[in-house]
Design a protein around this motif. Structure first.
Motif, short mmCIF file in Angstrom:
data_model
loop_
_atom_site.label_atom_id
_atom_site.label_comp_id
_atom_site.label_asym_id
_atom_site.label_seq_id
_atom_site.Cartn_x
_atom_site.Cartn_y
_atom_site.Cartn_z
N ALA A 1 50.32 41.58 19.79
CA ALA A 1 50.33 41.10 18.40
C ALA A 1 51.78 40.92 17.96
O ALA A 1 52.69 41.57 18.49
N ASP A 2 51.93 40.05 16.97
CA ASP A 2 53.26 39.74 16.43
C ASP A 2 53.43 40.46 15.10
O ASP A 2 52.58 40.32 14.21
N LEU A 3 54.49 41.20 14.97
CA LEU A 3 54.78 41.92 13.72
C LEU A 3 54.70 41.00 12.51
O LEU A 3 54.32 41.42 11.42
N PHE A 4 55.05 39.72 12.72
CA PHE A 4 55.08 38.80 11.59
C PHE A 4 53.72 38.18 11.29
O PHE A 4 53.59 37.34 10.41
N ASN A 5 52.72 38.63 12.03
CA ASN A 5 51.39 38.05 11.83
C ASN A 5 50.31 39.08 12.18
O ASN A 5 49.40 38.81 12.96
N THR A 6 50.42 40.26 11.60
CA THR A 6 49.43 41.31 11.91
C THR A 6 48.20 41.12 11.03
O THR A 6 48.29 40.53 9.94
N PRO A 7 47.04 41.64 11.48
CA PRO A 7 45.83 41.49 10.67
C PRO A 7 46.00 42.11 9.28
O PRO A 7 46.62 43.17 9.15
N ASP A 8 45.43 41.46 8.26
CA ASP A 8 45.55 41.95 6.88
C ASP A 8 45.01 43.37 6.75
O ASP A 8 45.45 44.14 5.90
N SER A 9 44.02 43.71 7.58
CA SER A 9 43.37 45.02 7.45
C SER A 9 44.21 46.16 8.02
O SER A 9 43.87 47.32 7.84
N TRP A 10 45.29 45.87 8.71
CA TRP A 10 46.06 46.94 9.36
C TRP A 10 46.84 47.77 8.34
O TRP A 10 47.83 47.29 7.74
N ARG A 11 46.40 49.01 8.15
CA ARG A 11 47.11 50.00 7.35
C ARG A 11 46.97 51.32 8.09
O ARG A 11 45.87 51.66 8.53
N ILE B 1 61.52 43.97 7.97
CA ILE B 1 61.41 45.24 7.24
C ILE B 1 60.18 45.21 6.34
O ILE B 1 59.41 46.18 6.27
N ALA B 2 59.94 44.08 5.66
CA ALA B 2 58.77 43.97 4.79
C ALA B 2 57.48 44.08 5.62
O ALA B 2 56.51 44.73 5.19
N ALA B 3 57.48 43.48 6.82
CA ALA B 3 56.28 43.51 7.67
C ALA B 3 56.00 44.93 8.18
O ALA B 3 54.85 45.34 8.30
N VAL B 4 57.06 45.68 8.47
CA VAL B 4 56.89 47.08 8.90
C VAL B 4 56.31 47.89 7.75
O VAL B 4 55.33 48.63 7.90
N VAL C 1 52.12 50.56 6.28
CA VAL C 1 51.98 51.96 5.85
C VAL C 1 50.92 52.06 4.75
O VAL C 1 51.06 51.46 3.68
N ALA C 2 49.87 52.82 5.01
CA ALA C 2 48.78 52.98 4.02
C ALA C 2 49.26 53.85 2.86
O ALA C 2 50.22 54.63 3.02
N PRO C 3 48.61 53.77 1.71
CA PRO C 3 48.92 54.72 0.62
C PRO C 3 48.80 56.15 1.14
O PRO C 3 47.83 56.50 1.83
N GLY C 4 49.83 56.95 0.91
CA GLY C 4 49.84 58.33 1.41
C GLY C 4 50.35 58.43 2.85
O GLY C 4 50.50 59.53 3.38
N GLY C 5 50.63 57.28 3.48
CA GLY C 5 51.06 57.28 4.88
C GLY C 5 52.57 57.43 5.03
O GLY C 5 53.32 57.36 4.06
N ARG C 6 52.97 57.65 6.28
CA ARG C 6 54.40 57.87 6.56
C ARG C 6 54.90 56.86 7.58
O ARG C 6 54.15 56.38 8.44
N LEU C 7 56.19 56.58 7.47
CA LEU C 7 56.87 55.67 8.41
C LEU C 7 58.09 56.39 8.98
O LEU C 7 58.92 56.90 8.22
N LEU C 8 58.20 56.41 10.29
CA LEU C 8 59.39 56.95 10.96
C LEU C 8 60.15 55.77 11.56
O LEU C 8 59.57 54.98 12.32
N VAL C 9 61.41 55.64 11.18
CA VAL C 9 62.26 54.56 11.69
C VAL C 9 63.40 55.17 12.50
O VAL C 9 64.10 56.07 12.00
N ILE C 10 63.59 54.68 13.72
CA ILE C 10 64.68 55.14 14.58
C ILE C 10 65.47 53.92 15.01
O ILE C 10 64.89 52.90 15.40
#
Ligand SMILES: C[S@@+](CC[C@H](N)C(=O)[O-])C[C@H]1O[C@@H](n2cnc3c(N)ncnc32)[C@H](O)[C@@H]1O
Length: 218
Positions: A116-126, A148-151, A155-164
């Motif tokens: 899958a392409d980060l710039f075209n992920t399914p709308d349902s992906w959270r 950055i916006a696509a990453v 993240v779902a509400p209440g979810g976390r993102l780890l960036v390295i």
């Protein structure tokens, strides 16, 4: 092939594609041309990213009943480390050859490997947990804000993102890939609705790296 030669070869491939106005397809060309020789993939260590492994050991997240995603998963080592914490993991990469390689490497895996392409992920992906490690910095600066916006969107509400990634000095020229992230670019994750609540900078053999943790308010 030495790591330096592999980096130079990948850099030349990327440049050739970019000169033709194609920003993304060199990744597939690199994986397909490697014929499963990981020595030709400069970022493939065949072990989890040490900054991820250390964080997992320290944070001890319990992924039971939670969904995680690994962006630009490469050969899958980070995805497997996150799955070992109990998460239901989706790991995606723009390169179908990388995904085939993952399925070959991890025949018994619980991870869902997907091209899958980060710039075209399914709308349902959270997801409850998102890992972005070294993918945004491998994308051209012209794509950075979009990446950055696509990453952040994953993240779902209440979810976390780890960036390295690599961290740029304020006035550092960014001429060659990988293009380290600036603090101003990292602030774009917050503009996208996330809150940064951990930020660590470490030197690793002369390279300045960072590990940043964000959450999306519930
Ligand atoms: C520099 S590598 C990092 C791989 C891995 N995350 C790591 O930390 O070792 C970047 C990865 O992102 C993938 N990638 C690049 N652009 C992508 C996109 N638009 N969508 C999904 N994956 C992408 C590449 O194929 C490659 O596997």
């Amino acid at each position: 092939m030495s790591e330096m030669d592999a980096r130079r070869r990948a850099g030349e491939l990327a440049r050739d594609y970019r000169e033709r106005g194609d920003e993304l397809n060199w990744f597939e060309a690199l994986y397909a041309g490697a014929n499963r020789d990981a020595g030709l993939i400069p970022w493939a260590d065949l072990s989890p990213n040490p900054l991820l492994a250390e964080w997992l050991e320290r944070d001890k997240p319990d992924g039971t009943g939670k969904r995680a995603v690994v962006i630009g998963c490469g050969l899958g080592d980070d995805a497997e480390a996150i799955a070992a914490r109990g998460y239901d993991v989706t790991a995606f990469d723009i390169s179908p050859s990388a995904i085939e390689w993952c399925n070959k490497r991890w025949p018994e895996t619980r991870v869902h490997y997907v091209a899958a392409d980060l710039f075209n992920t399914p709308d349902s992906w959270r997801f409850d947990f998102v890992l972005e490690s070294y993918t945004v910095q491998a994308l051209s600066l012209s794509l950075r804000s979009q990446a950055i916006a696509a990453v952040a969107r994953l993240v779902a509400p209440g979810g976390r993102l780890l960036v390295i990634g690599r961290l740029a000095e304020a006035d550092e020229p960014r001429e060659r890939m990988p293009w380290p992230l600036t603090r101003a670019e990292l602030a774009e994750f917050e503009s996208a609705g996330l809150r940064q609540y951990q930020f660590e900078v470490m030197m690793d053999a002369g390279t300045r790296r960072f590990r940043a943790l964000y959450e999306r308010p519930a």
